[in-house]
Design an enzyme around this catalytic site. Structure first.
Site, mmCIF file in Angstrom:
data_model
loop_
_atom_site.group_PDB
_atom_site.id
_atom_site.type_symbol
_atom_site.label_atom_id
_atom_site.label_comp_id
_atom_site.label_asym_id
_atom_site.label_seq_id
_atom_site.Cartn_x
_atom_site.Cartn_y
_atom_site.Cartn_z
ATOM 1 N N GLU A 1 0.771 -1.257 0.000
ATOM 2 C CA GLU A 1 0.000 0.000 0.000
ATOM 3 C C GLU A 1 0.797 1.300 0.000
ATOM 4 O O GLU A 1 0.242 2.345 0.345
ATOM 5 C CB GLU A 1 -0.950 0.035 1.213
ATOM 6 C CG GLU A 1 -2.090 -0.938 1.112
ATOM 7 C CD GLU A 1 -2.981 -0.949 2.359
ATOM 8 O OE1 GLU A 1 -2.565 -0.456 3.416
ATOM 9 O OE2 GLU A 1 -4.102 -1.477 2.264
ATOM 10 N N VAL A 2 2.065 1.273 -0.391
ATOM 11 C CA VAL A 2 2.803 2.543 -0.383
ATOM 12 C C VAL A 2 2.354 3.438 -1.536
ATOM 13 O O VAL A 2 2.186 4.646 -1.370
ATOM 14 C CB VAL A 2 4.329 2.312 -0.398
ATOM 15 C CG1 VAL A 2 5.068 3.626 -0.533
ATOM 16 C CG2 VAL A 2 4.765 1.587 0.879
#
Ligand SMILES: *[C@@H]1O[C@H](CO)[C@@H](O)[C@H](O)[C@H]1NC(C)=O
Ligand SMILES: *[C@@H]1O[C@H](CO)[C@@H](O)[C@H](O)[C@H]1NC(C)=O
Ligand SMILES: *[C@@H]1O[C@H](CO)[C@@H](O)[C@H](O)[C@H]1NC(C)=O
Ligand SMILES: *[C@@H]1O[C@H](CO)[C@@H](O)[C@H](O)[C@H]1NC(C)=O
Ligand SMILES: *[C@@H]1O[C@H](CO)[C@@H](O)[C@H](O)[C@H]1NC(C)=O
Ligand SMILES: *[C@@H]1O[C@H](CO)[C@@H](O)[C@H](O)[C@H]1NC(C)=O
Length: 930
Positions: free
Chosen positions: A477-478
């Site tokens: 999820e970066v």
């Protein structure tokens, strides 16, 4: 690794490998005046608990009381190490397979080095230290610095000279801040389902290795890469090309220049696939590499469970020299398969089949598109040293029993041990594997990148030979986080994106491409895929980000909606090529809570349960904790309730829990209700994503959040910390069957019925729908009943019926429909039954209609039960007592009047069969009766 070491000892008497594992170390802490026995591998918390200094760290809210352990600086000191040769005749190395995390290492009271990465293997040449050591039995010691202190130091630009501090780094902070500055399991600082212990210790085995000047080596790592000739990462290969086998051994010591590098591959039946010297051998910098082409015979392919056999081969690599004989030999189990994450443009041919334009985002195994059915895997314990192979075998067996073929190894934990991949190889589970970075923007100073690259090289090489390895993702999820930064602090997004690309597109993508040809790379868990891919460019991948065309479909989805009124609104669900995360909390069962929660705290939101609920409203300014001036806060109303509030809203909106007759005072009943809602919410989404395989979005994956728990708590897991299945695991197992039938209700009351199959051959058969009232009487003389023939294409979905639920020829509100599909696929029969009810069950008219089914549970044989119902019974739930583990053949099911047989698969029974008398049964009626 271990068998190799043992055989090395046997092969060469001169070589010495001293295993430093054991309980005879000493753990000290000057400030607290603690000096107790310590162990390797271990964590300080475990040793302190074993010595009686602290209580069970996972009990109650002990993680608060134990905070001093995380804050302290601990020292592990070995006993005197005996059995070493005279140092002047040999090279001596220290080998650590894992140290958690910051430690200064000394041997014989001399500094060996400093370590700062939990995920690296560390080796040190200590020959000079040993030759000047006055003791024949030297002592080794590791002085740890608290990871909390290290993170604080590194995140502070004024104290951290020449280090990794970074003013533009962001994080989602749960308990402690600064995790993005340190290479330690990110959930150790807290997560929205995990406590924060920040453990310390030598968490993997350690060795002293002594080698002769030439001809003796110690293997630190080895890599086998199997691919189709001409294959390039991320691109579907030509399946007619021969297999290339490329292998390397990383070692300490010296291999004579004229040594040969040989490989032998044998099938499980003992047939030799190939045997002989490898070609194109190079040897430099402690690595010997060679390759060969499999040309004489065709290997049997490895397939994921449900799509073929899990054919495996033993591969032995040997380094042989005329002067020293076999210098070393490594055996690994390998498989032949290609697996690609295809993100290519949708072709004209695909569009002609009805697939929306845009880009693909799906997995292809041996050239076949596959629907990935599964969930997300998180660490099964906060203390890795006590995790066992058996624990993972049970967990992966649970996934297979749940009709899952893919698990995502989430990026906020740790790289998994080799044995987990071995089990997945055997079971046919594809493991989407992430580099361990999560929900933060990471610093990209030279020090940090060098550390990250060494970690990546070690882990990529260690795991590559496993056919279960499905893809490398750069992080969790970066990239998705960049969108949130854009919303909250647009001025920072440019810098954040640059940092993101440096680490995940430059350093880590190139690390994957340099070490393997067989595995695709995905920069982040949620992406819209790439815009271009050019293997000859310095930066091979350019990401699409939000460069999207209207009417096109791209990428994969993450979907969490805590507005419970929208839970079954299909138009709220994401339209994507693949669903990577989605979920909602439920309570764990009382038997799972009981060992960790004091008896007087066993209630819905007691203070201990509240403490263990880690889903609290996110303050998005936490993203920017390292910014001096916090940005405006994002107002996300759907997150304004904590996980307990979400659960009670959900059950009172959708279930009869708020009715005047409700018996929700009983915790067991409340737990049952939260599990019922959770299961049905996930089932609705899974059915939606599976139907998408036959719709323009051509969805080819559904991985719910999450498979397992790290402790006993209310979370989104389908399996509780005790291993007990929540209703969700049964519900997902049912809707993950290969062939399913499901109703899809829109806001206007129109219901479509679809049949879906993920099989690779066409399915032909029949389907039907039949209506009943809650008493179980057929409704309307069959006026709304319907049946028909159905043909479902390979890996496809087809609509079989549509009806208006507001215009049924009987009172639709209190009616229940049962739907069934029966098909034949190449002689194998597949059947699925589902149910439909038009109104939320919290409506008084429905509550009044729900009947007491007078359920009767009869124990009919060792592990066999018969359930008898007099009416329609919803979510019939059998609960087994403590002392036995395993699962029922079905549970949380709906039934018509009559009997249903249920068997229990026993995994472990300590009750001598007595457990069967303690099985309880309930149904939806238990929420409504007064
Ligand atoms: C632990 O070590 C760090 C760095 O040396 C130091 O700043 C800190 O005060 C120490 N902590 C304790 C509890 O002594
Ligand atoms: C280690 O060295 C320090 C100072 O250099 C000394 O005070 C200490 O006694 C030494 N310890 C041992 C076990 O030799
Ligand atoms: C290989 O090298 C060793 C010395 O490193 C030498 O003794 C031996 O004769 C060589 N063997 C061959 C076949 O060249
Ligand atoms: C590999 O070798 C081990 C040990 O001899 C054996 O037990 C196993 O069955 C073999 N596996 C395969 C796939 O050949
Ligand atoms: C070996 O290491 C040196 C120094 O890091 C490097 O320059 C060289 O390219 C490496 N050789 C190979 C074959 O990787
Ligand atoms: C060895 O290298 C040559 C030249 O790059 C290549 O043509 C050949 O296919 C390689 N052989 C093997 C077995 O990989």
């Amino acid at each position: 690794m271990l068998p190799t070491i043992l055989s090395l000892i046997a092969l060469s008497a001169a070589k010495t490998v001293v295993d430093l594992s054991g309980r005879d170390w000493t753990l000290t802490n000057q400030q607290k005046n603690v000096s107790i026995p310590g162990a390797v591998p271990s964590h300080a918390h475990l040793d302190l608990h074993a010595a009686g200094v602290i209580d069970d760290p996972l009990y109650g809210d002990n993680s608060i009381i134990d905070n001093w352990v995380a804050v302290s600086n601990w020292t592990y000191t070995s006993p005197p190490i005996s059995g070493l040769h005279n140092a002047s005749t040999a090279s001596t190395y220290l080998v650590f397979d894992g140290i958690d995390t910051f430690a200064s290492i000394s041997l014989c009271n001399q500094t060996v080095g400093f370590v700062d990465n939990q995920f690296r293997q560390w080796t040190f040449d200590v020959s000079p230290i040993l030759s000047s050591c006055a003791h024949s039995t030297p002592t080794l010691s590791l002085a740890f610095t608290s990871a909390l202190d290290a993170a604080n130091y590194l995140m502070n630009p004024t104290t951290a000279n020449n280090s990794v501090s970074c003013a533009e780094c962001f994080e989602i902070a749960f308990v402690y801040t600064g995790r993005e500055f340190i290479r330690k399991q990110q959930l150790d600082f807290g997560w929205n389902w995990a406590p924060a212990y920040s453990p310390t210790g030598i968490w993997k085995p350690a060795y002293v290795v002594q080698l002769a000047a030439e001809g003796e080596v110690y293997v630190t790592n080895s890599v086998v890469d199997i691919y189709r000739q001409g294959q390039l990462n991320n691109l579907p290969p030509d399946q007619t090309q021969p297999w290339v086998v490329n292998a390397s051994i990383d070692y300490l010591g010296v291999i004579p220049p004229n040594a040969t590098f040989r490989a032998t591959i044998t099938s499980s039946s003992g047939k030799t696939l190939l045997s002989g010297p490898l070609a194109n051998v190079t040897s430099a910098n402690g690595t010997i590499t060679g390759s060969t082409i499999v040309s004489d015979s065709e290997p049997e392919l490895w397939w994921p469970v449900g799509h073929g056999a899990q054919n495996l081969y033993n591969m032995t690599l040997e380094v042989v020299s005329s002067a020293h004989g076999t210098i070393t030999s490594v055996t690994k189990r390998v498989g032949f398969r290609t697996i690609v994450l295809n993100q290519g443009v949708i072709t004209a041919e695909q569009q002609a089949q009805g697939i929306a334009p845009g880009a693909n985002w799906h997995f292809e195994i041996n050239g076949h598109e596959i629907f990935a059915k599964g969930s997300n895997l998180v660490p099964p314990d906060v203390f890795w040293p006590r995790v066992t192979e058996e624990q993972f075998r049970v967990l992966l067996d649970t996934a297979v029993a749940g009709n899952q073929n893919m698990l995502r190894v989430w990026g906020g934990g740790a790289y998994l041990p080799d044995y987990v991949y071995d089990i997945a190889d055997e079971f046919g589970i594809m493991l989407w594997t992430e580099m361990q970075y999560s929900d933060a923007v990471y610093p990209v100073t030279p020090t940090f990148l060098e550390n990250a690259l060494a970690e990546a090289n070690y882990q990529i090489r260690r795991i590559n030979h496993h056919p279960s390895l499905a893809v490398w993702s750069g992080n969790n999820e970066v990239e998705y986080g960049l969108d949130i930064i854009e919303l909250v602090l647009p001025s920072a997004v440019g810098v954040a994106q640059k940092l993101y690309e440096t680490l995940f597109l430059d350093v880590l993508l190139n690390a994957v491409y340099a070490n393997t040809r067989s595995i695709s790379y995905l920069p982040s868990s949620i992406t819209n895929g790439y815009l271009s891919l050019n293997h000859s460019a310095a930066l091979p991948m350019v990401e699409r980000y939000n460069n999207l065309s209207a009417g096109s479909v791209y990428g994969n989805s993450d979907y969490y909606n805590y507005d419970v009124t929208q839970a079954f609104n299909l138009s709220a669900f994401p339209i994507a090529r693949f669903a990577t995360e989605f979920g909602f909390q439920s309570h764990s069962s009382v038997p799972t809570y009981a060992p960790a929660v004091p008896a007087d705290q066993l209630s819905f939101n007691s203070s201990i349960i509240l403490y263990r609920n880690r889903e609290y409203p996110l303050n998005y300014s936490d993203f920017f904790s390292s910014y001096s001036s916090p940005p405006a806060q994002l107002n996300i109303t759907q997150q304004s309730l904590d996980g307990l509030g979400q659960m009670s809203q959900a059950t009172s909106f959708h279930l009869p829990t708020a009715s005047k007759h409700s018996t929700m005072g009983n915790f067991t009943t409340q737990i049952y209700a939260t599990q019922m809602f959770q299961s049905d919410f996930y089932r609705a989404q899974i059915a939606f994503y599976r139907r998408g395989s036959g719709q323009p979005q051509r969805t080819l994956g559904s991985l719910y959040w999450m498979l397992n728990d790290i402790w006993a708590a209310p979370t989104k897991a389908s399996v509780e910390a005790s291993g007990r299945w929540k209703m969700l695991h049964y519900g997902a197992r049912d809707i993950y069957k290969s062939v399913i039938i499901a109703p899809y209700l829109d806001e206007a009351g129109i219901a479509q019925v679809w049949a879906t199959s993920d099989l690779w051959s066409e399915a032909k058969g029949t389907w039907n729908i039949k209506w009943y009232d809650w008493s179980g009487n057929p409704l309307g003389g069959g006026a709304a009943d319907k049946e028909g023939d159905v043909t479902i294409g390979a890996l496809n979905s087809t609509q079989v019926w549509e009806f208006n639920s507001t215009a049924l020829p009987f009172g639709g509100h209190t009616a229940v429909a049962f739907l069934t599909v029966d098909v034949d696929v190449n002689g194998t029969k597949y059947s699925h039954t589902n149910r439909f009810f038009p109104l939320p069950l919290s409506e008084q008219v429905v509550i009044d209609a729900i009947q007491d089914p007078h359920l009767e549970l009869t124990h009919t044989g060792e592990n066999k039960f018969s359930v008898k119902s007099e009416t329609v019974a919803a979510w019939v739930w059998l609960e087994h007592p403590d002392g036995v583990s395993g699962y029922f053949s079905d549970n949380g099911f709906w039934m018509l009047p009559g009997t249903q047989e249920v068997t229990f698969t026993i995994k472990n029974d300590t009750t001598n069969g007595k457990w069967a008398e303690g099985v309880t049964i309930r149904s939806l009626y238990s929420l409504t009766n007064s």
